[in-house]
Each structure stands twice: as structure tokens, then as C-alpha cells.
Design a protein around this motif. Structure first.
Motif, PDB file in Angstrom:
ATOM      1  N   LYS A  33     115.611  71.118  15.885  1.00 13.46           N
ATOM      2  CA  LYS A  33     115.217  70.648  17.212  1.00 13.46           C
ATOM      3  C   LYS A  33     113.998  69.748  17.134  1.00 13.46           C
ATOM      4  CE  LYS A  33     117.829  72.435  20.374  1.00 13.46           C
ATOM      5  NZ  LYS A  33     118.488  71.638  21.366  1.00 13.46           N
ATOM      6  N   LYS A  58     114.318  77.215  21.693  1.00 12.82           N
ATOM      7  CA  LYS A  58     114.053  76.529  22.950  1.00 12.82           C
ATOM      8  C   LYS A  58     112.566  76.607  23.306  1.00 12.82           C
ATOM      9  CE  LYS A  58     118.237  75.112  23.910  1.00 12.82           C
ATOM     10  NZ  LYS A  58     118.600  73.756  23.443  1.00 12.82           N
ATOM     11  N   ASP A  74     124.046  64.356  10.561  1.00 12.81           N
ATOM     12  CA  ASP A  74     123.813  65.792  10.439  1.00 12.81           C
ATOM     13  C   ASP A  74     122.318  66.011  10.505  1.00 12.81           C
ATOM     14  OD1 ASP A  74     123.432  68.482   9.874  1.00 12.81           O
ATOM     15  OD2 ASP A  74     125.377  68.566   8.876  1.00 12.81           O
ATOM     16  N   ALA A  75     121.877  66.456  11.662  1.00 16.62           N
ATOM     17  CA  ALA A  75     120.454  66.537  11.955  1.00 16.62           C
ATOM     18  C   ALA A  75     119.750  67.676  11.219  1.00 16.62           C
ATOM     19  CB  ALA A  75     120.248  66.659  13.461  1.00 16.62           C
ATOM     20  N   TYR A  87     116.750  75.519  27.734  1.00 20.34           N
ATOM     21  CA  TYR A  87     117.325  76.596  28.540  1.00 20.34           C
ATOM     22  C   TYR A  87     116.254  77.647  28.831  1.00 20.34           C
ATOM     23  CZ  TYR A  87     120.486  80.325  30.024  1.00 20.34           C
ATOM     24  OH  TYR A  87     121.095  81.305  30.728  1.00 20.34           O
ATOM     25  N   SER A 138     130.777  73.948  27.606  1.00 19.56           N
ATOM     26  CA  SER A 138     130.922  73.070  26.449  1.00 19.56           C
ATOM     27  C   SER A 138     131.428  73.907  25.281  1.00 19.56           C
ATOM     28  CB  SER A 138     129.558  72.490  26.091  1.00 19.56           C
ATOM     29  OG  SER A 138     128.704  73.560  25.710  1.00 19.56           O
ATOM     30  N   SER A 198     121.081  66.110  22.243  1.00 22.51           N
ATOM     31  CA  SER A 198     121.979  67.067  22.889  1.00 22.51           C
ATOM     32  C   SER A 198     122.719  67.881  21.841  1.00 22.51           C
ATOM     33  CB  SER A 198     122.958  66.317  23.803  1.00 22.51           C
ATOM     34  OG  SER A 198     123.726  67.238  24.549  1.00 22.51           O
ATOM     35  N   LEU A 199     121.956  68.333  20.851  1.00 22.24           N
ATOM     36  CA  LEU A 199     122.548  69.087  19.749  1.00 22.24           C
ATOM     37  C   LEU A 199     122.484  70.579  20.026  1.00 22.24           C
ATOM     38  CD1 LEU A 199     120.790  67.234  16.809  1.00 22.24           C
ATOM     39  CD2 LEU A 199     122.950  66.662  17.890  1.00 22.24           C
ATOM     40  N   LEU A 201     127.283  74.993  31.523  1.00 21.93           N
ATOM     41  CA  LEU A 201     128.393  74.051  31.360  1.00 21.93           C
ATOM     42  C   LEU A 201     129.292  74.576  30.246  1.00 21.93           C
ATOM     43  CD1 LEU A 201     129.614  71.149  31.923  1.00 21.93           C
ATOM     44  CD2 LEU A 201     128.186  70.367  30.018  1.00 21.93           C
ATOM     45  N   TYR A 206     127.186  68.183  27.338  1.00 23.20           N
ATOM     46  CA  TYR A 206     126.152  67.438  28.052  1.00 23.20           C
ATOM     47  C   TYR A 206     125.988  66.021  27.520  1.00 23.20           C
ATOM     48  CZ  TYR A 206     124.475  71.057  31.119  1.00 23.20           C
ATOM     49  OH  TYR A 206     124.387  71.963  32.125  1.00 23.20           O
TER      50      TYR A 206
HETATM   51  P1  ZID Z   1     128.160  70.729  22.757  1.00 23.13           P
HETATM   52  O1  ZID Z   1     128.846  71.610  21.780  1.00 23.13           O
HETATM   53  O2  ZID Z   1     129.007  69.883  23.634  1.00 23.13           O
HETATM   54  O3  ZID Z   1     127.137  69.752  22.056  1.00 23.13           O
HETATM   55  C1  ZID Z   1     126.448  70.047  20.887  1.00 23.13           C
HETATM   56  C2  ZID Z   1     126.728  68.975  19.865  1.00 23.13           C
HETATM   57  O4  ZID Z   1     125.900  69.151  18.733  1.00 23.13           O
HETATM   58  C3  ZID Z   1     128.176  68.987  19.362  1.00 23.13           C
HETATM   59  O5  ZID Z   1     128.730  67.710  19.514  1.00 23.13           O
HETATM   60  C4  ZID Z   1     128.014  69.321  17.880  1.00 23.13           C
HETATM   61  O6  ZID Z   1     129.000  68.707  17.079  1.00 23.13           O
HETATM   62  C5  ZID Z   1     126.631  68.772  17.604  1.00 23.13           C
HETATM   63  N1  ZID Z   1     125.978  69.314  16.421  1.00 23.13           N
HETATM   64  C6  ZID Z   1     125.878  70.593  16.025  1.00 23.13           C
HETATM   65  N2  ZID Z   1     125.190  70.683  14.882  1.00 23.13           N
HETATM   66  C7  ZID Z   1     124.835  69.430  14.547  1.00 23.13           C
HETATM   67  C8  ZID Z   1     124.103  68.876  13.458  1.00 23.13           C
HETATM   68  N3  ZID Z   1     123.606  69.623  12.486  1.00 23.13           N
HETATM   69  N4  ZID Z   1     123.914  67.540  13.433  1.00 23.13           N
HETATM   70  C9  ZID Z   1     124.424  66.752  14.407  1.00 23.13           C
HETATM   71  N5  ZID Z   1     125.124  67.225  15.458  1.00 23.13           N
HETATM   72  C10 ZID Z   1     125.317  68.545  15.521  1.00 23.13           C
HETATM   73  O7  ZID Z   1     127.218  71.693  23.617  1.00 23.13           O
HETATM   74  P2  ZID Z   1     126.271  71.454  24.885  1.00 23.13           P
HETATM   75  O8  ZID Z   1     126.574  70.207  25.593  1.00 23.13           O
HETATM   76  O9  ZID Z   1     126.310  72.742  25.628  1.00 23.13           O
HETATM   77  O10 ZID Z   1     124.851  71.349  24.190  1.00 23.13           O
HETATM   78  C11 ZID Z   1     123.966  70.287  24.372  1.00 23.13           C
HETATM   79  C12 ZID Z   1     122.567  70.802  24.642  1.00 23.13           C
HETATM   80  O11 ZID Z   1     122.542  71.419  25.931  1.00 23.13           O
HETATM   81  C13 ZID Z   1     122.109  71.866  23.648  1.00 23.13           C
HETATM   82  O12 ZID Z   1     120.779  71.627  23.260  1.00 23.13           O
HETATM   83  C14 ZID Z   1     122.228  73.145  24.451  1.00 23.13           C
HETATM   84  O13 ZID Z   1     121.341  74.138  23.992  1.00 23.13           O
HETATM   85  C15 ZID Z   1     121.858  72.638  25.826  1.00 23.13           C
HETATM   86  N6  ZID Z   1     122.235  73.568  26.890  1.00 23.13           N
HETATM   87  C16 ZID Z   1     123.541  73.810  27.166  1.00 23.13           C
HETATM   88  C17 ZID Z   1     123.888  74.793  28.089  1.00 23.13           C
HETATM   89  C18 ZID Z   1     125.320  75.011  28.476  1.00 23.13           C
HETATM   90  O14 ZID Z   1     125.614  75.812  29.367  1.00 23.13           O
HETATM   91  N7  ZID Z   1     126.270  74.267  27.878  1.00 23.13           N
HETATM   92  C19 ZID Z   1     122.852  75.633  28.589  1.00 23.13           C
HETATM   93  C20 ZID Z   1     121.518  75.245  28.410  1.00 23.13           C
HETATM   94  C21 ZID Z   1     121.235  74.239  27.522  1.00 23.13           C
HETATM   95  C22 ZID Z   1     123.145  77.068  28.614  1.00 23.13           C
HETATM   96  O15 ZID Z   1     123.400  77.581  27.542  1.00 23.13           O
HETATM   97  N8  ZID Z   1     123.260  79.518  32.087  1.00 23.13           N
HETATM   98  C23 ZID Z   1     123.737  79.975  30.911  1.00 23.13           C
HETATM   99  C24 ZID Z   1     123.702  79.171  29.772  1.00 23.13           C
HETATM  100  C25 ZID Z   1     123.172  77.895  29.846  1.00 23.13           C
HETATM  101  C26 ZID Z   1     122.709  77.460  31.065  1.00 23.13           C
HETATM  102  C27 ZID Z   1     122.752  78.279  32.167  1.00 23.13           C
END
Ligand code: ZID
Length: 225
Positions: free
Chosen positions: A145, A185, A72-73, A167, A217, A119-120, A215, A15
Motif C-alpha cells: 500500500k 488500511k 505487480d505492486a 475502509y 468486487s 485501487s489494489l 461493492l 472500484y
Molecule cells: P478488485 O478485486 O476489483 O480490485 C483489486 C485489484 O488489485 C484487482 O484488479 C487485482 O488484480 C489487483 N491486484 C491484486 N494484487 C496486486 C498486485 N500485487 N499488483 C497489482 N495489482 C494487484 O477489488 P476492489 O475494487 O474491491 O478493491 C479496490 C480497493 O477498494 C481496495 O484497496 C479495497 O481495499 C478498497 N475497498 C473496497 C471495498 C469493497 O467493498 N469492494 C471496501 C472498502 C475498500 C470494503 O471492503 N462495507 C464492507 C466492506 C467494504 C466497504 C463497506
């Protein structure tokens, strides 16, 4: 134009990347915060053109990232970082990656930002049901968070906007969304409301969360969604 800081970009699948692109397409300057252990590969891939295809904006130009900050958050400030992490070779090559130091660096470099995107994702025990999640596992996730949202990233003097991704598992039971992420969340949504009230009154900063759709990811693959 506006200046945006997007925390949580380490590849072109999540995201964070998609939001960065939309903001860039709307004319914003893009700064990103990248998880320290993922920094090297992200920068290298970007430099080698691995993301060029996904950098294309609607007008045909490529999204430019003005600066990539290590982040690193989990850690608020340097004093919070344990010795073994400091000396870990995935971390020792970078500096100023705690939330506070990162915010200070951005301020030093650019003065202020207009938009903050959180977006962590990374629950240490995501694959475990809540019943089997340790207190530490879920606490870590929750802390991260809310801390980041409340962090002192310096917004433009008046106004500005902060966005997190949440979510529906905060409100409804979604089997498989484990490791305390459902609790995280719920906390995030509550913090969003309270911070919107507080930061809105005090600094005219808007605080919002978007409940995201699915998504594929990196984080989503990790939980098997
Ligand atoms: P992503 O892996 O692309 O992004 C997460 C990022 O966080 C990565 O770049 C990591 O390197 C970074 N990260 C991890 N730990 C740390 C840290 N300690 N310090 C700094 N950076 C760190 O994943 P993404 O894009 O899915 O996640 C982004 C946000 O979107 C998160 O808050 C998710 O919870 C949220 N989100 C994603 C989804 C999804 O589907 N991808 C959904 C809802 C919310 C979801 O899970 N149906 C089923 C599932 C979902 C929706 C609908």
C-alpha cells in the motif's frame, strides 16, 4: 485533458474500473495497471467485447483505455523479484511490471500523469483473523500500500492528485476484515496524511484516500463481504 493512471483494474466489477469510467466521462485519458497474472484474460476479454456494455459512458461513447501496463505492486524493482516468480509462466510472458519499471514505462510513453489511483487489493491471509495472521501476511499487505503511493510515478511537473481506497475497519473493529487488512488500511491512512504533507509541499501533489462503501468486487467476494 488530464491523464490518469489507475492501478488495480482487471475486470469491470471493481472500484478501479468504476473510477476509470468516471474519469473518462470527465474527459481524462485512461491508463491502467493490471496485475500480471490477470493481464491476459483482461486484455482478451476487453478485445472480445466482453466489457463493452460496461464501457458505455454517459454520452453513449465507449471508454477507451489508451494503454494497459502489466504491474505487480509487491515488487519495487527487478532485483526484488525472486527467480521462481521471474520464470513462472504467468509472469515470464510480460516484462517491466515492477512498480519502478512500470513508472518508467509510463514516463517514457507519456512523459507524465496528472492523476494516480491506487485501487489494489489482495491480502494473502484475508480470511484469517488478525490473531492468526502471520507477520509476513500483514507485512506484505502494508508494504504494498504505502510503497505504491510513495512510488515515483512521474506527475505533471507541478500539481497532480493521488487517490487510494480505504475502509473504516482501520478505525473500528469490523469482524471478518482479517489478514492484517485492518492494519494495512490504518497504515494507508497515516501514509496518506504524511504524504499529503510532504508531496503537497514539495510537488504540490494532493494525496487523498476515500473510505469506500461496499461493492461486490472480486476482492470483496474473496473475504465474503
Ligand atoms: P478488485 O478485486 O476489483 O480490485 C483489486 C485489484 O488489485 C484487482 O484488479 C487485482 O488484480 C489487483 N491486484 C491484486 N494484487 C496486486 C498486485 N500485487 N499488483 C497489482 N495489482 C494487484 O477489488 P476492489 O475494487 O474491491 O478493491 C479496490 C480497493 O477498494 C481496495 O484497496 C479495497 O481495499 C478498497 N475497498 C473496497 C471495498 C469493497 O467493498 N469492494 C471496501 C472498502 C475498500 C470494503 O471492503 N462495507 C464492507 C466492506 C467494504 C466497504 C463497506
Amino acid at each position: 485533458g488530464k491523464r490518469a493512471f489507475i492501478a488495480g483494474v482487471a475486470d469491470d466489477n471493481g472500484y478501479g474500473w468504476a473510477i476509470a469510467k468516471s474519469l473518462a466521462a470527465a474527459g481524462a485519458e485512461i491508463l491502467v495497471g493490471t496485475w500480471v497474472p490477470a493481464l491476459n484474460i483482461f486484455e482478451t476479454s476487453l478485445r472480445r467485447g466482453k466489457f463493452d456494455e460496461s464501457r458505455v459512458l454517459p454520452d453513449g461513447s465507449l471508454m477507451e483505455i489508451t494503454k494497459i501496463y502489466p504491474l505487480d505492486a509487491i515488487y519495487d524493482k527487478l532485483e526484488d523479484v525472486p527467480e521462481d516468480v521471474k520464470s513462472n509462466k504467468r509472469y515470464s510472458g510480460s516484462s517491466k511490471w515492477t512498480v519502478q519499471e512500470c513508472a518508467e514505462s509510463v514516463k517514457q510513453d507519456f512523459g507524465s500523469i496528472d492523476i494516480l489511483v491506487h485501487s489494489l487489493a489482495n491480502g494473502p491471509e484475508v480470511s484469517k483473523p488478525l490473531l492468526e495472521t502471520s507477520r509476513n501476511g500483514s507485512k506484505k499487505y502494508i508494504g504494498r500500500k504505502s510503497k505504491f503511493q510513495g512510488s515515483k510515478l512521474s506527475f505533471t511537473h507541478v500539481g497532480g492528485s493521488s487517490l487510494s481506497l480505504t475502509y473504516i475497519a482501520s478505525e473500528r473493529i469490523i469482524p471478518g476484515y482479517g489478514g492484517g487488512m485492518s492494519s494495512a488500511k490504518a497504515a494507508l491512512e497515516s501514509d496518506t496524511r504524511v504524504l499529503a504533507f510532504e508531496a503537497g509541499r514539495k510537488h504540490r501533489i494532493r494525496v487523498n484516500a476515500i473510505s469506500a462503501g461496499p461493492l461486490r468486487s472480486r476482492a470483496a467476494k474473496a473475504i465474503g463481504f
